[in-house]
Each structure stands twice: as structure tokens, then as C-alpha cells.
Design a protein around this motif. Structure first.
Motif, PDB file in Angstrom:
ATOM      1  N   VAL A  80      20.727  22.340  19.708  1.00  0.00           N
ATOM      2  CA  VAL A  80      19.747  22.118  18.633  1.00  0.00           C
ATOM      3  C   VAL A  80      20.228  22.766  17.336  1.00  0.00           C
ATOM      4  CG1 VAL A  80      17.438  22.706  17.814  1.00  0.00           C
ATOM      5  CG2 VAL A  80      17.742  21.849  20.127  1.00  0.00           C
ATOM      6  N   LEU A  81      20.705  23.992  17.436  1.00  0.00           N
ATOM      7  CA  LEU A  81      21.170  24.716  16.246  1.00  0.00           C
ATOM      8  C   LEU A  81      22.324  23.990  15.570  1.00  0.00           C
ATOM      9  CD1 LEU A  81      21.060  28.418  17.519  1.00  0.00           C
ATOM     10  CD2 LEU A  81      19.447  27.272  15.994  1.00  0.00           C
ATOM     11  N   THR A  82      23.313  23.592  16.350  1.00  0.00           N
ATOM     12  CA  THR A  82      24.478  22.936  15.747  1.00  0.00           C
ATOM     13  C   THR A  82      24.153  21.513  15.293  1.00  0.00           C
ATOM     14  OG1 THR A  82      25.239  22.396  17.998  1.00  0.00           O
ATOM     15  CG2 THR A  82      26.253  24.287  16.921  1.00  0.00           C
ATOM     16  N   ALA A  83      23.240  20.846  15.977  1.00  0.00           N
ATOM     17  CA  ALA A  83      22.849  19.500  15.555  1.00  0.00           C
ATOM     18  C   ALA A  83      22.200  19.540  14.176  1.00  0.00           C
ATOM     19  CB  ALA A  83      21.898  18.879  16.576  1.00  0.00           C
ATOM     20  N   TYR A  84      21.276  20.475  13.975  1.00  0.00           N
ATOM     21  CA  TYR A  84      20.626  20.607  12.669  1.00  0.00           C
ATOM     22  C   TYR A  84      21.630  21.035  11.595  1.00  0.00           C
ATOM     23  CZ  TYR A  84      15.712  19.953  13.931  1.00  0.00           C
ATOM     24  OH  TYR A  84      14.515  19.411  14.302  1.00  0.00           O
ATOM     25  N   ALA A  85      22.473  21.999  11.942  1.00  0.00           N
ATOM     26  CA  ALA A  85      23.431  22.519  10.961  1.00  0.00           C
ATOM     27  C   ALA A  85      24.424  21.452  10.529  1.00  0.00           C
ATOM     28  CB  ALA A  85      24.165  23.727  11.537  1.00  0.00           C
ATOM     29  N   PHE A  86      24.998  20.740  11.502  1.00  0.00           N
ATOM     30  CA  PHE A  86      26.030  19.758  11.173  1.00  0.00           C
ATOM     31  C   PHE A  86      25.436  18.477  10.606  1.00  0.00           C
ATOM     32  CE2 PHE A  86      28.858  22.613  13.155  1.00  0.00           C
ATOM     33  CZ  PHE A  86      30.140  22.247  12.760  1.00  0.00           C
ATOM     34  N   SER A  87      24.209  18.138  10.974  1.00  0.00           N
ATOM     35  CA  SER A  87      23.560  16.984  10.366  1.00  0.00           C
ATOM     36  C   SER A  87      23.359  17.232   8.871  1.00  0.00           C
ATOM     37  CB  SER A  87      22.212  16.719  11.041  1.00  0.00           C
ATOM     38  OG  SER A  87      21.560  15.610  10.452  1.00  0.00           O
ATOM     39  N   SER A  88      22.908  18.417   8.540  1.00  0.00           N
ATOM     40  CA  SER A  88      22.735  18.785   7.134  1.00  0.00           C
ATOM     41  C   SER A  88      24.076  18.844   6.409  1.00  0.00           C
ATOM     42  CB  SER A  88      22.029  20.142   7.033  1.00  0.00           C
ATOM     43  OG  SER A  88      21.908  20.563   5.695  1.00  0.00           O
ATOM     44  N   LEU A  89      25.114  19.249   7.138  1.00  0.00           N
ATOM     45  CA  LEU A  89      26.437  19.395   6.534  1.00  0.00           C
ATOM     46  C   LEU A  89      27.073  18.055   6.188  1.00  0.00           C
ATOM     47  CD1 LEU A  89      28.696  21.475   5.807  1.00  0.00           C
ATOM     48  CD2 LEU A  89      29.596  21.100   8.122  1.00  0.00           C
ATOM     49  N   VAL A  90      26.922  17.073   7.073  1.00  0.00           N
ATOM     50  CA  VAL A  90      27.621  15.800   6.875  1.00  0.00           C
ATOM     51  C   VAL A  90      26.798  14.760   6.115  1.00  0.00           C
ATOM     52  CG1 VAL A  90      28.984  16.150   8.964  1.00  0.00           C
ATOM     53  CG2 VAL A  90      26.859  14.849   9.113  1.00  0.00           C
ATOM     54  N   GLU A  91      25.493  14.996   5.977  1.00  0.00           N
ATOM     55  CA  GLU A  91      24.658  14.021   5.285  1.00  0.00           C
ATOM     56  C   GLU A  91      24.572  14.309   3.787  1.00  0.00           C
ATOM     57  OE1 GLU A  91      23.224  11.145   6.244  1.00  0.00           O
ATOM     58  OE2 GLU A  91      24.379  11.475   8.093  1.00  0.00           O
ATOM     59  N   HIS A  92      24.245  13.275   3.029  1.00  0.00           N
ATOM     60  CA  HIS A  92      24.170  13.361   1.570  1.00  0.00           C
ATOM     61  C   HIS A  92      23.092  14.345   1.144  1.00  0.00           C
ATOM     62  CE1 HIS A  92      24.595  12.121  -2.549  1.00  0.00           C
ATOM     63  NE2 HIS A  92      23.325  11.735  -2.623  1.00  0.00           N
TER      64      HIS A  92
END
Length: 209
Positions: A80-92
Motif C-alpha cells: 500500500v505504501l509503495t503503491a501510493y508513493a509510486f503512483s504519485s511519483l509517476v503520475e502528472h
């Protein structure tokens, strides 16, 4: 691992066979809408809560079953932590993508399934979950378009990123855990053979179905 990896790659092989040139640029109904995302998120929450019971169902009763439940929760929390972090990182503009949140948050449960009842300790379970959340999110963002444009595989449900890649990760984790003696009588060679045969039979079966 067998369930997830086999199902994912069998389905992807079938999708490749059923590909039509008209799908090159995707389908108009492929995207999600608000009410669909809402109900999908409710499903994600229920899956997240009950995934440990799925992973522990085949474990021996007692300590091994309890260990499977605990390891699964640790892995899910980490993904959950990495999904939220990396989703925010790769999205506009750092926005979260609901597809990532609905799927990559469950990747830890998939990946830890193979060695959930092994003595991998909470730290090991969290490493698996962290890694699963990362590869699942990155897969949704970058690998799915490549599958569609280069390999002509329309993975509209993202099975490769939720079940395929985490399933392979789970198989590799099982090999490493068995080699380190995390479970009595567990064989790294058998874990590797199970992973290879599952994917091989899945792809072959999907292509000829």
C-alpha cells in the motif's frame, strides 16, 4: 504463485490470440468511470481485509496458519505504501491513479502467497510487499502500453501487473526462502520448477485454447 502466475499468463496468451487490428489504439470502453472506480475500490477494501485468509487457507493449522496471516498483512501494508508513493511519483502533478490504488495495493498479498507460511519474519514480508507495490505500479504505468502496442496484448484488467508480475516475484521469493531454510522440507529446486512449469503450461495452453 501457481494460481496467480498461471491464470495471468494463460489469460494473456488467450488475449494475444484473440487480438484484432481494430484494437491497436485501444477500445472506447476501456477506460474507467467514477461509479466504476467507486465500486472497484469497495471490492479492493474487502479483498485487502480477507486476503490473509486466502493465503493461510492451505497452511497447516496452528503456528503456520497464524504466521501466514501475519506475513500477509505485513506484505499488504508495505505494498500500500509503495503503491501510493509510486503512483504519485509517476503520475502528472503527483496525482494518484485509482487503477494503481485498486490493484497495486493488493500486489503484496499475491507476492507473499508462496512463502506466507515460511519463517521469513515481518521484515522479509515487508520487503516482498514493498517490491510488489513498486513493480505493479510501474507495470500499470509503463508495461501495459507496451504489451498493447508492441506485443498486441490487450490487458484491460491489468492481470499482468496484479497477478503475473507479483506471481513471479512470489515464486522467486519462495525459491530464496526455501534456499535459506525458512521452512522444513521446502526445496528451492521444486519452487523453481513449479514457477517455470506454471508459466510454461499457462502460455502454451492459452495459445492453443
Amino acid at each position: 504463485m501457481i494460481i496467480h502466475a498461471f491464470g495471468a499468463y494463460f489469460g494473456l496468451a488467450v488475449a494475444r490470440v484473440l487480438y484484432r487490428p481494430a484494437l491497436k489504439n485501444g477500445h472506447e470502453n476501456e477506460g474507467s468511470v467514477y461509479h466504476s472506480d467507486l465500486f472497484a475500490m469497495i471490492g479492493t477494501i474487502f479483498l485487502w481485509m480477507f486476503w490473509p485468509s486466502f493465503n493461510s487457507a492451505i497452511a497447516d493449522r496452528g503456528e503456520l496458519q497464524q504466521r501466514a496471516i501475519i506475513n500477509t498483512y505485513f506484505s499488504l501494508a508495505a505494498s500500500v505504501l509503495t503503491a501510493y508513493a509510486f503512483s504519485s511519483l509517476v503520475e502528472h502533478k503527483g496525482k494518484l491513479d485509482m487503477v494503481h490504488i485498486q490493484n497495486a495495493t493488493l500486489a503484496g498479498g499475491v507476492a507473499v502467497g508462496t512463502c506466507a507460511d515460511m519463517n521469513i519474519n515481518p521484515f522479509g514480508a515487508m520487503i516482498i510487499g514493498f517490491t510488489a507495490g513498486i513493480i505493479s505500479t510501474i507495470g500499470f504505468k509503463f508495461l501495459t502500453p507496451i504489451l498493447a502496442s508492441k506485443l498486441k496484448i490487450q490487458d484491460t484488467c491489468g492481470v499482468h501487473n496484479l497477478h503475473g508480475l507479483p506471481g513471479i516475484l512470489g515464486g522467486l521469493a519462495g525459491i530464496i526462502a526455501a534456499a535459506m531454510g525458512a521452512k522444513e522440507n521446502a526445496s528451492a529446486a521444486m519452487q523453481g520448477a513449479a514457477l517455470a512449469s506454471s508459466i510454461g503450461i499457462a502460455v502454451t495452453g492459452g495459445l492453443i485454447t
